[in-house]
Design a protein around this motif. Structure first.
Motif, PDB file in Angstrom:
ATOM      1  N   PRO A   1      -7.306 -10.567   6.066  1.00 22.84           N
ATOM      2  CA  PRO A   1      -7.690  -9.668   4.968  1.00 22.84           C
ATOM      3  C   PRO A   1      -7.075  -8.277   5.097  1.00 22.84           C
ATOM      4  CG  PRO A   1      -9.592 -10.937   5.687  1.00 22.84           C
ATOM      5  CD  PRO A   1      -8.480 -11.248   6.655  1.00 22.84           C
ATOM      6  N   PHE A   2      -7.044  -7.730   6.318  1.00 23.36           N
ATOM      7  CA  PHE A   2      -6.446  -6.406   6.497  1.00 23.36           C
ATOM      8  C   PHE A   2      -4.956  -6.429   6.177  1.00 23.36           C
ATOM      9  CE2 PHE A   2      -4.372  -3.174   9.195  1.00 23.36           C
ATOM     10  CZ  PHE A   2      -4.954  -2.039   8.650  1.00 23.36           C
ATOM     11  N   GLU A   3      -4.257  -7.489   6.605  1.00 23.55           N
ATOM     12  CA  GLU A   3      -2.824  -7.598   6.296  1.00 23.55           C
ATOM     13  C   GLU A   3      -2.583  -7.736   4.794  1.00 23.55           C
ATOM     14  OE1 GLU A   3      -0.985  -9.630  10.349  1.00 23.55           O
ATOM     15  OE2 GLU A   3      -2.000 -10.896   8.867  1.00 23.55           O
ATOM     16  N   MET A   4      -3.486  -8.440   4.103  1.00 28.36           N
ATOM     17  CA  MET A   4      -3.371  -8.519   2.647  1.00 28.36           C
ATOM     18  C   MET A   4      -3.545  -7.135   2.026  1.00 28.36           C
ATOM     19  SD  MET A   4      -2.675 -11.608   1.797  1.00 28.36           S
ATOM     20  CE  MET A   4      -3.027 -11.554   0.037  1.00 28.36           C
ATOM     21  N   GLY A   5      -4.464  -6.349   2.589  1.00 24.50           N
ATOM     22  CA  GLY A   5      -4.636  -4.981   2.120  1.00 24.50           C
ATOM     23  C   GLY A   5      -3.395  -4.133   2.356  1.00 24.50           C
ATOM     24  N   LEU A   6      -2.739  -4.341   3.505  1.00 22.10           N
ATOM     25  CA  LEU A   6      -1.502  -3.603   3.788  1.00 22.10           C
ATOM     26  C   LEU A   6      -0.407  -3.936   2.787  1.00 22.10           C
ATOM     27  CD1 LEU A   6      -1.108  -3.773   7.689  1.00 22.10           C
ATOM     28  CD2 LEU A   6      -1.512  -1.737   6.290  1.00 22.10           C
ATOM     29  N   VAL A   7      -0.241  -5.222   2.496  1.00 22.79           N
ATOM     30  CA  VAL A   7       0.794  -5.631   1.540  1.00 22.79           C
ATOM     31  C   VAL A   7       0.518  -5.031   0.166  1.00 22.79           C
ATOM     32  CG1 VAL A   7       1.841  -7.600   0.338  1.00 22.79           C
ATOM     33  CG2 VAL A   7       1.357  -7.748   2.796  1.00 22.79           C
ATOM     34  N   ALA A   8      -0.730  -5.102  -0.276  1.00 19.84           N
ATOM     35  CA  ALA A   8      -1.089  -4.543  -1.585  1.00 19.84           C
ATOM     36  C   ALA A   8      -0.902  -3.032  -1.604  1.00 19.84           C
ATOM     37  CB  ALA A   8      -2.530  -4.903  -1.934  1.00 19.84           C
ATOM     38  N   ALA A   9      -1.320  -2.357  -0.529  1.00 22.71           N
ATOM     39  CA  ALA A   9      -1.210  -0.901  -0.473  1.00 22.71           C
ATOM     40  C   ALA A   9       0.239  -0.443  -0.448  1.00 22.71           C
ATOM     41  CB  ALA A   9      -1.950  -0.371   0.754  1.00 22.71           C
ATOM     42  N   ALA A  10       1.077  -1.179   0.269  1.00 19.85           N
ATOM     43  CA  ALA A  10       2.479  -0.787   0.391  1.00 19.85           C
ATOM     44  C   ALA A  10       3.179  -0.767  -0.962  1.00 19.85           C
ATOM     45  CB  ALA A  10       3.206  -1.743   1.335  1.00 19.85           C
ATOM     46  N   GLY A  11       2.704  -1.603  -1.876  1.00 18.62           N
ATOM     47  CA  GLY A  11       3.322  -1.655  -3.196  1.00 18.62           C
ATOM     48  C   GLY A  11       3.131  -0.389  -4.012  1.00 18.62           C
ATOM     49  N   TYR A  12       2.215   0.478  -3.597  1.00 17.82           N
ATOM     50  CA  TYR A  12       1.963   1.718  -4.338  1.00 17.82           C
ATOM     51  C   TYR A  12       1.970   2.952  -3.450  1.00 17.82           C
ATOM     52  CZ  TYR A  12       0.636  -1.269  -8.230  1.00 17.82           C
ATOM     53  OH  TYR A  12       0.651  -2.204  -9.244  1.00 17.82           O
ATOM     54  N   LEU A  13       2.240   2.774  -2.161  1.00 24.46           N
ATOM     55  CA  LEU A  13       2.142   3.885  -1.220  1.00 24.46           C
ATOM     56  C   LEU A  13       3.112   5.018  -1.545  1.00 24.46           C
ATOM     57  CD1 LEU A  13       0.684   4.836   1.326  1.00 24.46           C
ATOM     58  CD2 LEU A  13       2.497   3.764   2.686  1.00 24.46           C
ATOM     59  N   ALA A  14       4.247   4.683  -2.130  1.00 20.09           N
ATOM     60  CA  ALA A  14       5.249   5.710  -2.412  1.00 20.09           C
ATOM     61  C   ALA A  14       4.732   6.775  -3.372  1.00 20.09           C
ATOM     62  CB  ALA A  14       6.516   5.069  -2.978  1.00 20.09           C
ATOM     63  N   TRP A  15       3.728   6.436  -4.188  1.00 18.24           N
ATOM     64  CA  TRP A  15       3.181   7.442  -5.090  1.00 18.24           C
ATOM     65  C   TRP A  15       2.529   8.577  -4.321  1.00 18.24           C
ATOM     66  CZ3 TRP A  15       4.648   8.100  -9.809  1.00 18.24           C
ATOM     67  CH2 TRP A  15       5.129   7.017 -10.542  1.00 18.24           C
ATOM     68  N   LEU A  16       1.966   8.277  -3.150  1.00 17.05           N
ATOM     69  CA  LEU A  16       1.368   9.327  -2.333  1.00 17.05           C
ATOM     70  C   LEU A  16       2.423  10.197  -1.659  1.00 17.05           C
ATOM     71  CD1 LEU A  16      -1.598   7.449  -0.595  1.00 17.05           C
ATOM     72  CD2 LEU A  16      -1.764   9.329  -2.237  1.00 17.05           C
ATOM     73  N   VAL A  17       3.571   9.600  -1.362  1.00 18.76           N
ATOM     74  CA  VAL A  17       4.621  10.316  -0.629  1.00 18.76           C
ATOM     75  C   VAL A  17       5.596  11.010  -1.581  1.00 18.76           C
ATOM     76  CG1 VAL A  17       6.493  10.074   1.049  1.00 18.76           C
ATOM     77  CG2 VAL A  17       4.431   8.664   1.263  1.00 18.76           C
ATOM     78  N   LEU A  18       6.003  10.315  -2.631  1.00 16.55           N
ATOM     79  CA  LEU A  18       7.045  10.819  -3.525  1.00 16.55           C
ATOM     80  C   LEU A  18       6.543  11.209  -4.902  1.00 16.55           C
ATOM     81  CD1 LEU A  18       9.921   8.259  -2.807  1.00 16.55           C
ATOM     82  CD2 LEU A  18       9.700  10.580  -1.921  1.00 16.55           C
ATOM     83  N   GLY A  19       5.263  10.971  -5.166  1.00 19.28           N
ATOM     84  CA  GLY A  19       4.766  11.168  -6.525  1.00 19.28           C
ATOM     85  C   GLY A  19       5.043  12.540  -7.094  1.00 19.28           C
ATOM     86  N   LEU A  20       4.743  13.601  -6.342  1.00 19.78           N
ATOM     87  CA  LEU A  20       4.950  14.963  -6.848  1.00 19.78           C
ATOM     88  C   LEU A  20       6.430  15.344  -6.926  1.00 19.78           C
ATOM     89  CD1 LEU A  20       2.012  16.973  -5.241  1.00 19.78           C
ATOM     90  CD2 LEU A  20       2.353  16.439  -7.653  1.00 19.78           C
ATOM     91  N   PRO A  21       7.220  15.156  -5.861  1.00 21.78           N
ATOM     92  CA  PRO A  21       8.634  15.533  -5.972  1.00 21.78           C
ATOM     93  C   PRO A  21       9.423  14.680  -6.948  1.00 21.78           C
ATOM     94  CG  PRO A  21       8.130  14.705  -3.770  1.00 21.78           C
ATOM     95  CD  PRO A  21       6.844  14.799  -4.495  1.00 21.78           C
ATOM     96  N   ALA A  22       8.905  13.488  -7.302  1.00 23.52           N
ATOM     97  CA  ALA A  22       9.645  12.620  -8.221  1.00 23.52           C
ATOM     98  C   ALA A  22       9.888  13.294  -9.564  1.00 23.52           C
ATOM     99  CB  ALA A  22       8.893  11.306  -8.427  1.00 23.52           C
TER     100      ALA A  22
END
Length: 415
Positions: A37-58
Motif C-alpha cells: 500500500p505504501f508503494e502504491m501511494g508513492l507511485v500515485a504521489a510521484a505523478g503529481y509531486l512536480a507541482w510542489l517543486v516546480l508549480g510556482l516557477p513554472a
C-alpha cells in the motif's frame, strides 16, 4: 484544420493514452511487482509531486519559452519515460523504484505542458466562447476517461499491464506531431520573468491569487478536493483488486465511471451556470462532490461495485463543475501578463495536495485498510463547501458580480 481543433486533437490523443496508462501503471505495480500500500501511494504521489517543486516557477518559465516547442518537448519526454517501463520489463529489471521515477518524469513534463495549455487557450479563443471551450475540453477529457480505463482494463487482461503502457507512449508521440503543426507563439512578457525579476514575478502572481476574494477561496476548495483525489488515486486499485477482488477488466469499467461523471458535469456546467449563476453552481457542486466521495467506499459484495461506480460518477460530476467554473473565471479575471503565473500558483497549491493525499492515503491504508481510509478522506471533502460558505462567494449569484479592485498591488511593473 483551424488552430483550435489541431490543439484540441493533440490534447485528445494524449488524454486517451494517459487514461489507458492510468489503469496499466498501478496494475503493473500491483500485479507484476506486488507493490505494498505504501508503494502504491508513492507511485500515485510521484505523478503529481512536480507541482510542489516546480508549480510556482513554472508560470515564470512558461513566459520565457516558446509555447509550441515547450509542449512538443514535454510530450517527447513523457513518451520516452513511459516506453522505458516495457523495455525494463522485457529485460527483467523492472522495479517499483523505476515506476516512481517514470511517474516523476511524466509529472515534471506535465507541469510545464499544463501551464502552457491553460495560458495558450485564451490566445486562440474569444472571451465570449471561453466557457464553452473549457467545457468542451472537460467533456473531451471525460470521454477519454470513460473509454480509456475500460479499454485499458481489457488490454491489460488480454496483453498484460506492461505492454499496455506502449499505448500511452504512442499517444504522446501523436500529440507532439499535431502540436508541431501549430503556429509558433512569441514569448510572453519576457521582461517580467527575466534576470533578478523572476522571483519578484513569482511573488506577484502569489499575491494576486492569495489576496483575491474569489480566486483565493476557489484555490483552497480545489486544494481540499485534490487532497481527497490524491488518496483516491493511490487507493482505488488497491481497494478494487485486493478488497473487492475485481478482475482487471472490471477495474477498468469501474474506474471509467469517473469519465461518465466528468462528461455529465462538463455538459451541464454552461447551462447550470446560466440558470443558477456561477457562484451558486460552485457551492452546489462542492456539496455534490462530498456526497459522491462518501458513497464510493460504501456497500459490500456486488453492492460495493455499484456504490463505487455511482459515487465515482457523482464525485467526478461535482468536481468538474468546480474545475470548469473556477478555471474560466481565472482566465477571464486575470490580467493577460499575469495569467501563466496565476495558473501556476493555483496549481502549485491545489495540485500539490495530490501527492500529499496519495502518500498519506497509502500510509493510513497500511494500518486501516483501503475502505476505511477512503471513508476518512471522504469526510475531509467537507472542507470544500465549508470554505465557500465562509467566503464572499456565498452572497453572490455569479462570481463576476463581486467588484474587485487590484487585490495585490505590487512594485513590479509588468508591461
Amino acid at each position: 484544420m483551424p488552430v483550435f481543433w489541431r490543439w484540441w486533437t493533440a490534447g485528445t490523443a494524449s488524454q486517451a493514452g494517459s487514461a489507458v496508462g492510468a489503469v496499466a501503471l498501478p496494475l503493473t505495480a500491483l500485479t507484476v511487482l506486488s507493490a505494498s500500500p505504501f508503494e502504491m501511494g508513492l507511485v500515485a504521489a510521484a505523478g503529481y509531486l512536480a507541482w510542489l517543486v516546480l508549480g510556482l516557477p513554472a508560470g515564470v518559465l512558461v513566459q520565457r519559452l516558446p509555447m509550441r516547442g515547450t509542449q512538443v518537448g514535454a510530450d517527447l519526454a513523457r513518451a520516452a519515460a513511459v516506453a522505458s517501463v516495457p523495455l525494463a520489463w522485457w529485460q527483467g529489471v523492472l522495479t517499483v523504484a523505476q515506476l516512481v521515477a517514470v511517474a516523476l518524469v511524466v509529472s515534471v513534463a506535465s507541469v510545464i505542458f499544463d501551464v502552457v495549455t491553460a495560458t495558450y487557450l485564451p490566445t486562440i479563443v474569444d472571451r465570449d466562447r471561453l466557457q464553452a471551450r473549457n467545457s468542451l475540453n472537460s467533456a473531451t477529457q471525460a470521454a477519454t476517461q470513460l473509454g480509456g480505463p475500460s479499454l485499458g482494463g481489457v488490454a491489460v487482461q488480454a496483453l498484460g499491464a506492461v505492454p499496455t503502457l506502449l499505448v500511452d507512449a504512442v499517444s504522446y508521440l501523436v500529440s507532439a506531431a499535431f502540436l508541431r503543426t501549430l503556429p509558433a507563439r512569441p514569448r510572453t512578457t519576457p521582461a517580467a520573468a527575466a534576470g533578478p525579476g523572476g522571483l519578484a514575478a513569482i511573488r506577484e502572481g502569489w499575491r494576486f491569487v492569495t489576496r483575491h476574494p474569489v480566486m483565493a477561496p476557489g484555490m483552497w476548495v480545489a486544494t481540499a478536493v485534490n487532497f481527497v483525489c490524491g488518496a483516491q488515486l493511490a487507493l482505488y486499485p488497491l481497494y478494487l483488486v485486493r478488497e473487492l477482488h475485481a478482475p482487471a477488466a472490471v477495474v477498468g469499467v469501474l474506474l471509467a465511471a469517473e469519465g461518465a461523471g466528468t462528461l455529465a458535469g462538463a455538459a451541464l456546467t454552461p447551462a447550470v451556470a446560466r440558470r443558477f449563476g456561477t457562484a451558486r453552481a460552485l457551492v452546489a457542486a462542492a456539496v455534490v462532490a462530498l456526497g459522491g466521495a462518501l458513497l464510493i467506499p460504501a456497500g459490500a459484495g456486488p453492492g460495493a461495485y455499484a456504490a463505487f461506480a455511482v459515487g465515482n460518477v457523482v464525485f467526478a460530476g461535482g468536481v468538474v463543475v468546480l474545475s470548469v467554473t473556477t478555471r474560466t473565471y481565472r482566465q477571464l479575471a486575470s490580467p493577460p501578463e499575469l495569467l501563466s503565473r496565476v495558473v501556476a500558483t493555483v496549481r502549485f497549491v491545489s495540485w500539490g495536495a495530490i501527492p500529499v493525499g496519495g502518500l498519506l492515503g497509502g500510509t493510513v491504508a497500511g494500518l486501516l485498510g483501503a475502505r476505511w481510509t477512503l471513508v476518512l478522506f471522504a469526510v475531509a471533502a467537507a472542507a470544500a463547501p465549508a470554505v465557500l460558505l465562509r467566503s464572499p462567494i456565498r452572497r453572490l449569484r455569479d462570481l463576476t458580480d463581486l467588484a474587485v479592485a487590484d487585490p495585490a498591488p505590487s512594485p513590479v511593473a509588468v508591461r
